[in-house]
Motif scaffolding. Structure first.
Motif, short mmCIF file in Angstrom:
data_model
loop_
_atom_site.label_atom_id
_atom_site.label_comp_id
_atom_site.label_asym_id
_atom_site.label_seq_id
_atom_site.Cartn_x
_atom_site.Cartn_y
_atom_site.Cartn_z
N ILE A 156 0.83 -1.21 0.00
CA ILE A 156 0.00 0.00 0.00
C ILE A 156 0.86 1.25 0.00
O ILE A 156 0.61 2.20 -0.75
N PHE A 157 1.93 1.25 0.79
CA PHE A 157 2.77 2.44 0.85
C PHE A 157 3.67 2.56 -0.38
O PHE A 157 4.03 3.67 -0.78
N ALA A 158 4.00 1.42 -1.00
CA ALA A 158 4.73 1.49 -2.27
C ALA A 158 3.85 2.12 -3.34
O ALA A 158 4.32 2.91 -4.16
N ALA A 176 -3.92 13.91 11.56
CA ALA A 176 -2.80 13.06 11.95
C ALA A 176 -2.14 12.53 10.69
O ALA A 176 -2.67 12.67 9.58
N THR A 177 -0.99 11.92 10.87
CA THR A 177 -0.26 11.30 9.76
C THR A 177 0.16 9.91 10.18
O THR A 177 0.56 9.70 11.33
N ALA A 178 0.05 8.95 9.27
CA ALA A 178 0.43 7.57 9.57
C ALA A 178 1.45 7.10 8.54
O ALA A 178 1.33 7.40 7.35
N ASP A 179 2.45 6.35 9.02
CA ASP A 179 3.42 5.77 8.10
C ASP A 179 3.24 4.26 7.97
O ASP A 179 4.09 3.56 7.42
N THR A 180 2.11 3.73 8.49
CA THR A 180 1.73 2.33 8.31
C THR A 180 0.21 2.27 8.15
O THR A 180 -0.48 3.27 8.36
N ILE A 181 -0.31 1.09 7.83
CA ILE A 181 -1.76 0.94 7.70
C ILE A 181 -2.42 0.57 9.03
O ILE A 181 -3.62 0.28 9.05
N THR A 182 -1.67 0.61 10.14
CA THR A 182 -2.27 0.19 11.42
C THR A 182 -3.48 1.03 11.85
O THR A 182 -4.30 0.51 12.61
N PRO A 183 -3.67 2.30 11.42
CA PRO A 183 -4.95 2.95 11.77
C PRO A 183 -6.17 2.16 11.31
O PRO A 183 -7.24 2.26 11.91
N GLU A 184 -6.01 1.35 10.27
CA GLU A 184 -7.12 0.50 9.84
C GLU A 184 -7.49 -0.50 10.93
O GLU A 184 -8.67 -0.89 11.05
N ALA A 185 -6.52 -0.91 11.75
CA ALA A 185 -6.80 -1.86 12.82
C ALA A 185 -7.73 -1.29 13.88
O ALA A 185 -8.34 -2.03 14.64
N GLN A 240 -11.71 4.51 5.15
CA GLN A 240 -11.49 4.99 3.79
C GLN A 240 -10.11 5.61 3.64
O GLN A 240 -9.43 5.40 2.63
N GLN A 241 -9.67 6.36 4.64
CA GLN A 241 -8.38 7.05 4.53
C GLN A 241 -7.20 6.14 4.85
O GLN A 241 -6.12 6.30 4.27
N ALA A 242 -7.39 5.17 5.74
CA ALA A 242 -6.27 4.36 6.22
C ALA A 242 -5.80 3.34 5.19
O ALA A 242 -4.70 2.79 5.33
N THR A 243 -6.60 3.06 4.16
CA THR A 243 -6.19 2.10 3.13
C THR A 243 -6.12 2.75 1.75
O THR A 243 -6.16 2.06 0.74
N ASP A 244 -6.01 4.07 1.71
CA ASP A 244 -6.03 4.78 0.43
C ASP A 244 -4.66 4.70 -0.23
O ASP A 244 -3.66 5.21 0.30
N THR A 245 -4.60 4.05 -1.38
CA THR A 245 -3.33 3.91 -2.10
C THR A 245 -3.05 5.10 -3.02
O THR A 245 -2.01 5.13 -3.69
N ARG A 246 -3.94 6.09 -3.04
CA ARG A 246 -3.83 7.19 -4.00
C ARG A 246 -3.13 8.41 -3.39
O ARG A 246 -3.48 8.84 -2.30
#
Length: 492
Positions: A156-158, A176-185, A240-246
């Motif tokens: 996702i981050f790539a 906030a800002t996240a550098d992993t997808i853990t907010p989805e958890a 919606q935001q925590a898994t956004d690849t765009r």
């Protein structure tokens, strides 16, 4: 989150091979639809519930591996964060006492699991977002150990090429800002599965989309995140935001998000799988050795592994599912709009309302979606996530009205009719839909209770926000285990 995959890297050749394979799977799926090779007898329903783990101080505890080892029940599985687990409930028919059996099984399983989790210092909580979560709980170190999660995070981050911004404006505001997808958890949900035939699939999916907002209004249970009061179902914008690849530039080009309401009513289940293949690049391009065309030509049932894996990385709120059970393929609508909790009986009541309502709408002489634009259904969904049980919604022939009024005047009678069509015992039907009715009359669901309790602790007891949040969770857990429906919960 897709199926299990091991740690690995992907080459350009992997991606090209996967694209070709997933398109072959889609062709085979189309052929199976033409030949009606699906199990359509005795349709089953299923249930999954994601849970949070807390310690004795009502704070998240990163112990899911220890908890799963202690529980030792294959129905319980790992989830994205170390403070999550999931229970998968065996499918059942709704007829007769099916809903009561669901409730009895889930209560017994959760009570047994809770008792074993306590031996490792953890407690299970059914709630949409755990109010005591803090940024330090959502890092790369708190991802579950399963390699698929690290791989999904990496992919996702790539695809994004930059960190994830999280911005939610509700009663209060969060940036906030996240550098992993853990907010989805943080987003723990209830998922209802409904097996349908290919001929009926479009009607059931369209019906589920049309009522998704109403489900969220009645069942909202995620008003608090990172110490802020945001939307009544904050889980929707957060997921919606925590898994956004765009990236921002890609969004501006109109590229579709992977957490997606959709953009049109459908005429076939094929529409959804074809859109998934056409619009979304692979996140996990893992190829299976099976040749699906040869398998089908041999008279056997293909797994369509690539199509299923790809489908599992596109998070529609109502997702199509292809699966094979005991050698027979079938289709399901996976309804993913609701948060977990507050209680088992509330969860089963939500399920009864959903299963009854979608059947009544899917079998109606004049389809609702012929009278209502798709954009109106999406606007209802967003409004209900923002305002919860106080939301105003649009409905054909009625215009704009409170969601609770719509349910009481129009939708509850339809749900009663639908449950009769499923053959649900009348006493069970009345008990469960009575809970929905009382929720509308009292205006209380999980989200409204959490917010009222928080304000009570802050204003009457003069607690600061972190202490008040811990008290909210402590009282919530006690009431959750009592299994009284949330409309009966007292404010502490």
């Amino acid at each position: 989150m897709g199926e299990d995959v091991g740690a690995r890297t992907f080459s350009r050749e992997d991606r090209a091979r996967y694209r070709e394979k997933v398109r072959r799977c889609l062709d085979v799926f189309a052929e199976m639809l033409r030949e009606s090779r699906f199990d359509v007898q005795r349709p089953m329903t299923g249930l999954e519930i994601e849970l949070n783990l807390v310690d004795n101080d009502s704070m998240p505890t990163m112990r899911n591996a220890d908890v799963l080892a202690a529980v030792a029940d294959p129905d319980f599985q790992t989830e994205l964060g170390q403070f999550n687990v999931e229970i998968n409930v065996a499918p059942r028919r709704l007829a007769g006492a099916g809903t009561a059996e669901f409730e009895e099984h889930v209560r017994a399983s959760l009570n047994e699991a809770e008792s074993k989790a306590r031996t490792v210092g953890a407690h299970m909580v059914m709630i949409g977002i755990l109010p005591t979560l803090r940024p330090e709980h959502l890092t790369a170190e708190t991802l579950s150990a399963n390699p698929r999660y690290a791989l999904l995070n990496e992919q996702i981050f790539a695809a994004r090429g930059e960190d994830l911004p999280i911005s939610i404006s509700g009663v209060e505001r969060l940036r906030a800002t996240a550098d992993t997808i853990t907010p989805e958890a943080a987003c723990t949900s209830t998922q209802f599965h409904l097996q349908v035939s290919p001929a009926q699939f479009a009607d059931y999916w369209n019906a589920a989309q049309a009522v998704a907002g109403i489900q969220v209004a009645l069942g909202a249970n995620s008003p608090l995140f990172f110490g802020r009061e945001l939307w009544r179902e904050t889980r929707v914008p957060l997921f919606q935001q925590a898994t956004d690849t765009r990236s921002e530039e890609i969004k501006a080009q109109g590229v579709r998000p992977r957490v997606w309401f959709g953009e049109r009513w459908i005429t076939s289940v094929f529409d959804l799988f074809e859109e998934n293949v056409r619009y979304f690049p692979a996140l996990l391009p893992v190829c299976d050795p099976e040749d699906p065309a040869k398998t089908l030509a041999a008279g056997e049932v293909p797994k369509l592994a690539e199509l299923r894996l790809h489908n599992g990385t596109i998070y529609r709120w109502n997702r199509p599912v292809y699966d094979v059970l005991k050698g027979r393929p079938h289709l399901r609508v996976e309804n993913r709009v609701l948060p977990a909790g507050p209680t088992v009986v509330d969860t089963i009541a939500n399920g009864a309302f959903y299963f009854g309502l979608v059947r009544a709408l899917a079998e109606s002489d004049r389809p609702l979606w012929s009278q209502m634009s798709f954009s109106a259904a999406e606007e209802n969904f967003t409004s209900c996530a923002r305002h919860g049980i106080d939301a105003q919604v649009f409905w054909p022939a009625l215009g704009y009205l409170p969601a609770t009024e719509l349910v009481l005047r129009r939708l509850l009678p339809l749900a009663y009719h639908g449950l009769d069509r499923w053959g649900v015992d009348p006493a069970e039907r009345d008990r469960l839909l009575g809970i929905i009715e009382q929720r509308c009359l009292t205006g209380r669901n999980g989200a409204s209770w959490q917010v009222e309790a928080l304000h009570r602790f802050e204003q009457a007891d003069h607690l600061d926000r972190p202490a008040a949040l811990r008290e909210v969770v402590r009282h919530y857990v006690d009431l959750m285990h009592g299994n009284r429906p949330v409309h009966e919960w007292p404010i502490p």
